[in-house]
Design an enzyme around this catalytic site. Structure first.
Site, short mmCIF file in Angstrom:
data_model
loop_
_atom_site.label_atom_id
_atom_site.label_comp_id
_atom_site.label_asym_id
_atom_site.label_seq_id
_atom_site.Cartn_x
_atom_site.Cartn_y
_atom_site.Cartn_z
N LYS A 116 -40.31 6.10 2.46
CA LYS A 116 -41.03 5.84 1.26
C LYS A 116 -42.47 7.09 1.20
O LYS A 116 -42.69 7.15 0.12
CB LYS A 116 -41.86 4.50 1.41
CG LYS A 116 -40.76 3.41 1.30
CD LYS A 116 -41.34 2.09 1.28
CE LYS A 116 -40.36 0.85 1.87
NZ LYS A 116 -39.40 0.40 0.81
N GLU A 200 -51.07 1.25 0.74
CA GLU A 200 -50.90 1.16 -0.93
C GLU A 200 -51.91 0.11 -1.18
O GLU A 200 -52.16 -0.87 -0.60
CB GLU A 200 -49.42 0.73 -0.96
CG GLU A 200 -48.55 1.85 -1.33
CD GLU A 200 -47.29 1.09 -1.89
OE1 GLU A 200 -46.90 -0.05 -2.25
OE2 GLU A 200 -46.37 2.00 -1.98
N HIS A 235 -40.90 -11.28 0.09
CA HIS A 235 -40.56 -10.02 -0.55
C HIS A 235 -39.41 -9.80 -0.79
O HIS A 235 -38.69 -8.55 -0.89
CB HIS A 235 -41.25 -8.77 0.39
CG HIS A 235 -42.62 -9.03 0.77
ND1 HIS A 235 -43.44 -8.96 -0.23
CD2 HIS A 235 -43.49 -9.01 1.78
CE1 HIS A 235 -44.88 -8.83 0.18
NE2 HIS A 235 -44.64 -9.11 1.52
N ARG A 297 -28.09 3.33 -4.17
CA ARG A 297 -26.98 2.60 -3.80
C ARG A 297 -26.83 1.42 -5.11
O ARG A 297 -27.83 1.64 -6.00
CB ARG A 297 -27.09 1.86 -2.68
CG ARG A 297 -28.22 0.92 -2.68
CD ARG A 297 -28.33 -0.21 -1.61
NE ARG A 297 -29.68 -0.43 -1.21
CZ ARG A 297 -30.26 -1.81 -1.80
NH1 ARG A 297 -29.63 -2.31 -2.72
NH2 ARG A 297 -31.37 -1.98 -1.47
P1 ADP Z 1 -32.20 -5.49 -3.09
O1 ADP Z 1 -33.85 -4.92 -3.49
O2 ADP Z 1 -31.07 -5.21 -3.67
O3 ADP Z 1 -32.39 -7.03 -2.52
P2 ADP Z 1 -32.54 -4.85 -0.10
O4 ADP Z 1 -33.07 -3.53 0.24
O5 ADP Z 1 -33.59 -5.98 0.20
O6 ADP Z 1 -32.20 -4.66 -1.51
O7 ADP Z 1 -31.19 -5.18 0.67
C1 ADP Z 1 -30.01 -5.25 -0.15
C2 ADP Z 1 -28.94 -6.08 0.60
O8 ADP Z 1 -28.55 -5.56 1.69
C3 ADP Z 1 -29.81 -7.44 0.80
O9 ADP Z 1 -28.68 -8.50 0.35
C4 ADP Z 1 -29.70 -7.27 2.37
O10 ADP Z 1 -29.57 -8.57 2.98
C5 ADP Z 1 -28.62 -6.43 2.81
N1 ADP Z 1 -29.00 -5.32 3.81
C6 ADP Z 1 -29.97 -4.56 4.07
N2 ADP Z 1 -29.96 -3.96 5.16
C7 ADP Z 1 -29.02 -4.56 5.75
C8 ADP Z 1 -28.39 -4.34 7.12
N3 ADP Z 1 -28.79 -3.39 7.86
N4 ADP Z 1 -27.35 -4.87 7.41
C9 ADP Z 1 -26.76 -5.83 6.37
N5 ADP Z 1 -27.14 -6.15 5.32
C10 ADP Z 1 -28.32 -5.37 4.93
P1 ADP Z 2 -38.30 -2.78 0.52
O1 ADP Z 2 -37.99 -1.59 0.79
O2 ADP Z 2 -38.62 -3.61 1.57
O3 ADP Z 2 -37.64 -3.50 -0.76
P2 ADP Z 2 -40.63 -2.37 -1.36
O4 ADP Z 2 -41.55 -1.46 -1.13
O5 ADP Z 2 -39.40 -2.21 -2.50
O6 ADP Z 2 -40.05 -2.73 0.05
O7 ADP Z 2 -41.53 -3.77 -1.42
C1 ADP Z 2 -40.85 -5.10 -1.70
C2 ADP Z 2 -41.56 -5.94 -2.27
O8 ADP Z 2 -42.99 -6.16 -1.85
C3 ADP Z 2 -41.66 -5.71 -3.86
O9 ADP Z 2 -40.85 -6.31 -4.52
C4 ADP Z 2 -43.10 -6.19 -4.12
O10 ADP Z 2 -42.99 -7.67 -4.41
C5 ADP Z 2 -43.86 -6.08 -3.06
N1 ADP Z 2 -44.74 -5.06 -3.14
C6 ADP Z 2 -44.63 -3.74 -2.67
N2 ADP Z 2 -45.37 -2.85 -2.92
C7 ADP Z 2 -46.49 -3.66 -3.36
C8 ADP Z 2 -47.84 -3.41 -3.84
N3 ADP Z 2 -48.43 -2.00 -3.78
N4 ADP Z 2 -48.60 -4.20 -4.51
C9 ADP Z 2 -48.24 -5.55 -4.62
N5 ADP Z 2 -46.79 -6.05 -4.17
C10 ADP Z 2 -46.01 -4.90 -3.49
MG MG Z 3 -37.57 -2.64 -2.55
#
Ligand code: ADP
Ligand code: ADP
Ligand code: MG
Length: 647
Positions: A116, A200, A235, A297
């Site tokens: 990130k 952040e 989250h 993806r």
């Molecule tokens: P999204 O924003 O689409 O929910 P995430 O980054 O949270 O994406 O994860 C995408 C999906 O892949 C989720 O359903 C999560 O449970 C699954 N996932 C993420 N990392 C892994 C992992 N290491 N092994 C298996 N499933 C995973």
């Molecule tokens: P991940 O890789 O685990 O998906 P993200 O950076 O996409 O992480 O953040 C996941 C969630 O956390 C976001 O969908 C949002 O709900 C919350 N979030 C992330 N960054 C912020 C922020 N700067 N302020 C408020 N909420 C945030």
């Molecule tokens: Mg995310």
């Protein structure tokens, strides 16, 4: 041209990819772990190959083994789905080296977006707005704390390698900073092996709005509009929709352009999602959104975009992978109506959304809406993988009609076995703030109590369950010559006279008892005032050998016969083996591999010499090698299952 495709994933996404590949005339190859030997994705593919034991590190994350299978099967391409190896640049490279197409972006683009902090630097340079804060290399705690102060509280401390909502903590004031940093680092190290953090600004009234982008190898980049994914728990997304409530054409265009710029900045190809965090205070504005991360993806929630644009994004992915041009240009893409997706999870919303495992005794989905799933009746929700059961995707003219349709679809969904979030999703879809479209990511947390409330299960539903349980026992007893049941219900319908009897049963794990009246063929359940309780007008009964489930409106009640503790005969060896205490027939199995049990928990029951003997856990632990099956005859002393002592 891709003529054969290996899908390096499982569950609903593997089924989803196979479906499109088949309609395109592509030969499909599945891979599976031991836990998934009989899974839907294995059945739906043309061929399937074993990866290894259930844990992901022994199966779906084994890049080398997957490549070997792909090579041996002579496939042209590998689709990684989401999760697992989908954002693994090394794997993408290995595919290319082995002469296969990785259905995804170039490895360099995955790498650029993989962390990130680096992604934010690239985005800033490309003129894409990023959340204010610190994303540099200096990591000492004092320094980060100063940066948090300069950024201004509240802040979010985020793992640069994070994903799935893990490795992030909010700090509202300086005094909380050290503990939050510690916690975030600890989680990040154990989840991602990397505890580098960024700071952040925590956006107030945050809304998660993401843009679906697509790029081909001819320099074309388009966006397929936005999805609002602000309904989250921990989250993690629960309900997603497209378009976003309150989105104007002007803001949409601005965000769409920023997302395309982001894709161009890293030489993107294929499907990608640019996630923005939006300040929802005072509505959506052209300068109120910030780049958060890019997921390189296909996204879990891609179907809502497919619904409103009339596209098949997996088909698009395969076209791009074939080196073809994008099927549509930006000005040919249009939004049609409104789509909502709800993720059905095997989890207990009332217990912090803890995943719930076990056999899916019965699964029924509505047939007039899109349902993406990887399971069917009889499958198991294991602790090894994501507990998502299915996604319900509805599409209608407008938002209100779509949410109404979602509600109707949820009401028609029946899932017996593990706990599910269906009732929670129903509550959510009725929530006034959600309905108004003015919600932010705090909605679920702020309304947790009303959304998960104590399961106020109608006593009428329980009465229906009791009757079903009694009838079941009557049927079981009447099929035998001589009878000795803990309930002796046979007496009850032996003569024409009404007769009253106390009935003992177990709801979930709670022992209860109530008076029953047997009146000819009728059974009446009495309440504490001896008034008969009428069962509700409509409900579902799922009858399994060991218990009955009564379901209505997403709620589930599990009723089991009460088994007298005098009959309990547990016998555990020091190696955790639990043996069948006597030659007999297994009449109930209450646990499955991976379940956690406490000492004294019911494991299974064996029927012999006209008596049921409950076998209980001699000590706490995790169930392994559960071989007992309902209906099976087993020898005295045979090993029924093993309990691994919990660490
Ligand atoms: P999204 O924003 O689409 O929910 P995430 O980054 O949270 O994406 O994860 C995408 C999906 O892949 C989720 O359903 C999560 O449970 C699954 N996932 C993420 N990392 C892994 C992992 N290491 N092994 C298996 N499933 C995973
Ligand atoms: P991940 O890789 O685990 O998906 P993200 O950076 O996409 O992480 O953040 C996941 C969630 O956390 C976001 O969908 C949002 O709900 C919350 N979030 C992330 N960054 C912020 C922020 N700067 N302020 C408020 N909420 C945030
Ligand atoms: Mg995310």
């Amino acid at each position: 041209m891709i003529k054969s495709l290996l899908v390096a994933n499982r569950g609903e996404i593997a089924c989803r990819v196979i479906k499109t590949a088949r309609t395109m005339g592509i030969r499909t190859i599945a891979v599976y772990s031991d836990a998934d030997k009989n899974a839907l994705h294995v059945k739906q593919a043309d061929e399937a190959y074993r990866l290894g034991p259930a844990p992901v590190s022994d199966s779906y994350l084994r890049a080398g083994r997957i490549l070997k299978i792909a090579t041996d099967a002579g496939v042209d391409a590998i689709h990684p789905g989401y999760g697992f190896l989908s954002e693994n640049a090394d794997f993408a490279e290995l595919c290319a080296e082995a002469g296969m197409i990785f259905v995804g972006p170039p490895p360099a683009a995955i790498r650029a977006m993989g962390l990130k902090d680096k992604a934010k630097i690239i985005m800033s340079k490309a003129g894409v707005p990023v959340v204010p804060g610190y994303h540099g290399d200096k990591q000492d705690a004092e320094f980060l704390k100063r940066k948090a102060y300069e950024t201004g509280y509240p802040v979010l401390i985020k793992a640069v390698a994070g994903g799935g909502g893990k490795g992030m903590r909010r700090a509202d004031k300086a005094i909380e900073f050290d503990a939050s940093l510690e916690a975030a680092k600890r989680e990040a190290l154990s989840s991602f092996g990397n505890d580098k953090m960024l700071i952040e600004k925590y956006v107030t009234a945050p809304r998660h709005i993401e843009i679906q982008v697509f790029a081909d190898s001819h320099g074309n980049v388009v966006h397929l509009f936005e999805r609002d994914c602000s309904l989250q728990r921990r989250h993690q997304k629960v309900i997603e929709e497209a378009p976003a409530p309150g989105m104007s054409d002007e803001v949409r265009q601005k965000m769409g352009e920023a997302a395309c710029d982001a894709a161009r900045a890293v030489g993107y190809q294929g499907a990608g999602t640019v996630e923005f965090i939006v300040d929802g205070e005072g509505g959506l504005t052209t300068d109120g959104f910030y780049f958060m991360e890019m997921n390189t993806r296909l996204q879990v929630e891609h179907p809502v975009t497919e619904a409103i644009t009339g596209t098949d994004l997996v088909e698009w992915q395969l076209c791009v992978a074939n080196g073809e041009k994008l099927p549509l240009a930006q000005d040919e893409l249009q939004i049609n109506g409104h789509a909502v997706e709800a993720r059905l999870y095997a989890e207990d919303p009332g217990a912090g959304f803890l995943p719930s495992t076990g056999r899916l005794e019965y699964v029924e989905f509505p047939d007039n809406v899109r349902v993406d799933t990887g399971v069917e009746t009889g499958d198991e929700i294991t602790p090894f993988y994501d507990p998502m059961i299915a996604k319900l995707i509805v599409h209608d003219e407008n938002r209100e009609a779509a949410i109404d349709k979602l509600q109707r679809s949820l009401l028609k969904t029946v899932i017996a076995g593990p706990k599910t979030n269906i009732a929670f999703l129903l509550e959510l879809s009725e929530n006034a703030i959600f309905r108004s479209g003015t919600f932010d990511t705090a909605l679920i947390d702020d309304n947790l109590e009303s959304l998960t409330g104590p399961e106020d299960i109608d006593s009428r539903l329980e009465a229906a369950g009791i009757v079903a349980l009694v009838r079941k026992e009557q049927a079981r007893i009447s099929s035998k010559v001589t009878v000795s049941s803990p309930w002796s219900l046979n007496d009850a319908f032996s003569n024409g006279q009404a007769r009253r009897q106390q009935f003992k049963y177990v709801v979930d794990t709670e022992e209860r008892s109530c008076p029953l009246i047997f009146d000819g063929a009728d059974i009446h359940v009495l309440d504490s005032d001896n008034t008969p309780i009428d069962p509700p007008p409509e409900y579902n009964v799922v009858d399994t050998p060991a218990r009955v489930y009564i379901l209505k409106n997403g709620r589930q009640l599990k009723l089991e016969p009460y088994i007298a503790s005098a009959n309990v005969a547990g016998s555990g060896d020091s190696d955790g083996k639990v043996r069948v205490p006597m030659h007999g027939r297994i009449v109930s199995v209450s646990v499955a591999d991976g379940d956690a049990v406490d000492a004294g928990d019911l494991l299974f029951a064996v029927e012999a010499m006209k008596m049921e003997h409950a076998v209980v856990a001699p000590h706490a632990g995790i169930i392994a090698e559960c071989v007992v099956v309902i209906g099976q005859q087993m020898e005295d002393g045979a090993v029924g299952l093993r309990i691994e002592a919990a660490e």
